[in-house]
Scaffold this active site. Structure first.
Site, PDB file in Angstrom:
ATOM      1  N   ASP A  37     -10.371   2.091  -4.179  1.00  0.00           N
ATOM      2  CA  ASP A  37     -11.020   1.808  -2.896  1.00  0.00           C
ATOM      3  C   ASP A  37     -12.535   1.862  -3.039  1.00  0.00           C
ATOM      4  OD1 ASP A  37      -8.948   1.195  -1.278  1.00  0.00           O
ATOM      5  OD2 ASP A  37      -8.878   3.098  -0.198  1.00  0.00           O
TER       6      ASP A  37
ATOM      7  N   ASP B  22       0.827  -1.205   0.000  1.00  0.00           N
ATOM      8  CA  ASP B  22       0.000   0.000   0.000  1.00  0.00           C
ATOM      9  C   ASP B  22       0.867   1.264   0.000  1.00  0.00           C
ATOM     10  OD1 ASP B  22      -2.370   1.387   0.025  1.00  0.00           O
ATOM     11  OD2 ASP B  22      -3.189   0.369   1.779  1.00  0.00           O
TER      12      ASP B  22
HETATM   13  C1  DGJ Z   1      -5.957   1.724   1.442  1.00  0.00           C
HETATM   14  C2  DGJ Z   1      -6.216   0.528   0.579  1.00  0.00           C
HETATM   15  O1  DGJ Z   1      -6.580   0.920  -0.694  1.00  0.00           O
HETATM   16  C3  DGJ Z   1      -7.281  -0.334   1.241  1.00  0.00           C
HETATM   17  O2  DGJ Z   1      -7.600  -1.403   0.411  1.00  0.00           O
HETATM   18  C4  DGJ Z   1      -6.765  -0.791   2.567  1.00  0.00           C
HETATM   19  O3  DGJ Z   1      -5.674  -1.649   2.368  1.00  0.00           O
HETATM   20  C5  DGJ Z   1      -6.381   0.395   3.416  1.00  0.00           C
HETATM   21  N1  DGJ Z   1      -5.492   1.285   2.733  1.00  0.00           N
HETATM   22  C6  DGJ Z   1      -5.732  -0.071   4.689  1.00  0.00           C
HETATM   23  O4  DGJ Z   1      -5.285   0.963   5.434  1.00  0.00           O
END
Ligand code: DGJ
Length: 744
Positions: free
Chosen positions: A554, A485
């Site tokens: 997301d 991430d």
């Molecule tokens: C952002 C990501 O896009 C999500 O899928 C998740 O992993 C969160 N961060 C976790 O903090």
């Protein structure tokens, strides 16, 4: 009298310099440029030619990029214009200096303060390796000695050309690369319709079509990291038309393989021609190049098709699956990710039960997301813990090994989340290594999502970040998948490590990231890596050579995903597109969509689920099981087939696409209603594409007992299906259907 005297002295003063000039010798010397043999360099793929004309004066002119020419040497009759006061029109790699006054690919500032570069041909070489033809053109500035190599790799079967430049400073003095683009292309057409993507978090990859007018259009990212969450370094140019077409017409597509700041410029000049320059953004990056140093730019990918946007996409996808994506063209497992189902709140028990449900529904991997680490600063929300990558003993006293083993015993693979470039101020790491944080002296270190960024231009930080990956892999014997991430952009940038060389920061950060990724891949060739970056933040061909897939957004709302996934498919293949079924109301948009619609959308990419399965009813679990089982039967088409977009959600009320096997014997067709249309009782005709017109295909709808198409279960000719005979009834918003076609 006094006035007369003053006038006399004033006249004398005015005359003096003139007198001096009369006696002064004009000493300017011009360095002679050697003449070279006029010749045509043709860089060719199966259906395209990029033709560069080398004039006798040594200048290079790009004269054609498009359909393959049988006789590119016919361009030899074209003479360089000696009266080109706008300077070097069509220069293959235009540099600031000489006659050139347009957008440059190269802008160098020399140690003596001058800004002039004029590049002349000194030679070229051709070579071939594994079917990839490489042409290297050597150029030189005869006054400063600066050398440039333009490297074109032609991928014949995929009709893709990867172009980059290398700039060598042979002098004893350092120079500054104010701009050093990867590639430029000069195009001559009546109209240029630019298609590109814009957006922001949870609304990435929104489509823009724009007819280019005169002057300069810039697409640029200055985000530092997460560079693609706004716009993307990819574009299409539909030529000689004001209409975007999926199926016909000339399209040039480009994509820059770089995960940092980038700039794409489109300058329509006074002759109505378009100069495209693509490369690293010059923003705050006047890169110092020391004596004998070479600067290597990232690849710019070009493709051309005469079959509209669809043709250009398929070229890029075929190239990506074979050359541009780590493990491209292989099937990745379906999965349950813990994030939207558990967020930061879980125990070992929570995760074990999620695994039970995942296995029960037929999923193949469990991914433990954020929240598993930090003790002194536990990661119970996004305030704390980033940087302290030891297992949280309160939540997971049995450790990661226990979880991974449980998963493996259940027949599931096991994956885990990290965000190694980041640190919360509330962490042991931030206290131990404040000098590793990106910062500018005396200025506030701004937080984004309560976190700071580690300075990957620093080799010690590169080692640390590699170490995080390495240690995470050692938490259990068989970690199958890492989700990487990266959740914020660079602000108030500054590198304590780089000292006065801050101009290097943005470039060195990205190169530092790639160095780490290379080390990881050397040590861990088998582990699957998802490039997540907050969803949509690092979708580019710079990251993909190290990563098996991307987290697309997301935003898991299936309706929002229609728009995101459509646009992403213009440039990136479905094999990298992670798409998850999540709960309703959707956690980002609040929208409520049927489970079937959510599955049908997620099944167009790498299928996953991201919810708490225990909240699903028995019926919902049964539907999930059915959809996952059928997906496994046709998913090889998602990962390896050719994409044909049938209807765009941006243009009407339906979204449709299909993937067809290379031998045209199988296909999977997806149809979705994204907007209510009154009176659709007659069905919506989707003209299928890419089938063999002469073959018969049996068409079977998936995951339903009653089909929405009258032809379900019957066989039809490819001809019929491509002529509009296929017209499922999708009567309502969120009606959707998936059909599998098999040649008989
Ligand atoms: C952002 C990501 O896009 C999500 O899928 C998740 O992993 C969160 N961060 C976790 O903090």
């Amino acid at each position: 009298m006094k006035r007369l005297l003053l006038e006399f002295f004033a006249m004398a003063l005015m005359l003096l310099p003139l007198e001096a000039r009369k006696t002064q010798k004009f000493t300017h010397q011009t360095i002679a440029i050697p003449r070279v043999q006029k010749q045509v360099l043709s860089i060719e793929t199966a259906h395209t030619s990029l033709v560069i004309l080398v004039h006798e004066n040594g200048t290079l002119q790009t004269v054609h990029y498009g359909a393959k020419l049988a006789h590119p040497e016919e361009y030899l009759a074209l003479n360089a214009s000696s009266e080109d006061y706008n300077g070097d029109r069509g220069a293959t790699y235009p540099a600031t200096g000489g006659r050139y006054i347009g957008e440059p690919a190269l802008h160098v500032k020399y140690a003596d303060g001058t800004h002039n570069t004029e590049l002349y041909y000194t030679g070229h070489e051709n070579s071939e390796k594994d079917g990839v033809q490489t042409t290297t053109i050597r150029l030189r500035d005869y006054v400063t000695g600066l050398r440039v190599r333009l490297i074109y790799e032609a991928y014949g079967q995929q009709d893709v050309i990867a172009a980059h430049a290398e700039i060598l400073n042979p002098s004893k003095q350092p120079v500054q690369l104010i701009q050093a683009a990867s590639s430029a292309l000069y195009i001559d057409a009546d109209e240029y319709l630019l298609t590109h993507l814009h957006g922001s978090w949870a609304a990435e990859m929104q489509l823009d079509h724009e007819l280019l007018g005169h002057d300069v259009k810039l697409i640029e990212s200055r985000r530092g990291v997460q560079a693609t969450q706004g716009n993307n370094p990819s574009f299409m140019l539909s030529l000689n038309t004001r209409e975007f077409s999926e199926t016909s017409g000339e399209v040039i597509a480009g994509s820059l393989a770089w995960s940092g700041n980038y700039r794409l410029s489109f300058e329509k000049d006074d002759a109505h021609r378009l100069n495209v320059v693509a490369g690293i953004s010059p923003h705050a990056s006047a890169y110092p190049l020391g004596p004998e140093e070479v600067f290597v730019t990232p690849d710019m990918l070009w493709t051309w098709s005469n079959a509209g946007a669809g043709g250009a996409s398929r070229n890029l996808h075929r190239w990506a699956r074979k050359y541009g994506v780590y493990g491209g063209g292989t099937v990745n497992p379906t999965l349950l990710n813990s994030w939207e189902g558990a967020y930061f709140t879980f125990t070992t028990e929570t995760l074990l039960r999620m695994m039970d449900d995942a296995a029960g529904m037929g999923l193949e991997m469990f991914v433990l997301d954020d929240g598993w680490f930090g003790n002194e600063y536990p990661r119970n929300n996004d305030d704390a813990g980033l940087g302290d990558w030891e297992v949280n003993v309160k939540k997971l006293p049995e450790g990661i090994d226990y979880l991974a083993q449980y998963a493996h015993e259940k027949g599931l693979k096991f994956g885990i989340w990290i965000e190694p470039e980041m640190v919360n101020p509330q962490s042991n790491l931030a206290h131990a290594h404040p000098e590793w944080v990106i910062q500018s002296p005396g200025r506030e270190i701004y937080q984004g999502r309560n976190q700071w960024i580690l300075d990957l231009s620093n080799p010690a930080v590169q080692d640390f970040v590699f170490g995080i990956f390495d240690r995470t892999m050692s938490l259990a014997p068989n970690i199958d998948y890492i989700k990487w991430d990266c959740n914020r952009v660079v602000q108030s940038f500054g590198s304590p490590y780089l000292g006065e060389a801050q101009d290097k920061f943005y470039v060195d950060y990205c190169q530092g990231l790639y160095k780490v990724m290379r080390r990881i891949r050397e040590k861990y060739p088998k582990v699957m890596i998802q490039c997540c970056s907050s969803g949509g933040g690092r979708i580019d061909y710079g990251s993909l050579p190290y990563c098996n897939e991307v987290w697309t957004s997301d935003n898991t709302d299936a309706l929002a995903r229609a728009y995101i996934q459509y646009s992403m498919s213009l440039f990136y293949p479905a094999c990298v597109m992670a798409s998850h079924v999540s709960a309703v109301p959707n956690h980002q948009t609040g929208n409520v969509t049927p489970l079937k619609f959510r599955f049908d959308m997620a099944c167009a990419g790498r299928l996953g689920m991201e919810l708490q399965p225990r909240n699903l009813s028995a019926e919902e679990k049964a539907l999930a099981h059915r959809c996952i089982t059928s997906y496994k039967q046709y998913r090889d088409l998602v990962f390896t087939g050719d994409l044909y977009r049938l209807a765009s959600p941006y243009d009407g009320s339906y979204f449709g696409l299909m993937y067809v096997s290379e031998d045209q014997s199988r296909a999977v067709v997806y149809t979705w209603c994204t907007h209510f249309e009154p009176r659709t009782v007659g069905g919506k005709a989707f003209r299928l594409q890419g089938l063999d017109p002469a073959r018969q295909y049996k068409v079977v709808e998936q995951n339903v007992d009653q089909s929405c198409w009258w032809g379900n279960g019957l066989s039809f000719s490819g001809d019929f299906l491509m002529a509009g005979g296929f017209n499922p009834i999708l009567p309502r918003l969120y009606s959707s259907a998936i059909f599998v076609l098999e040649a008989q």
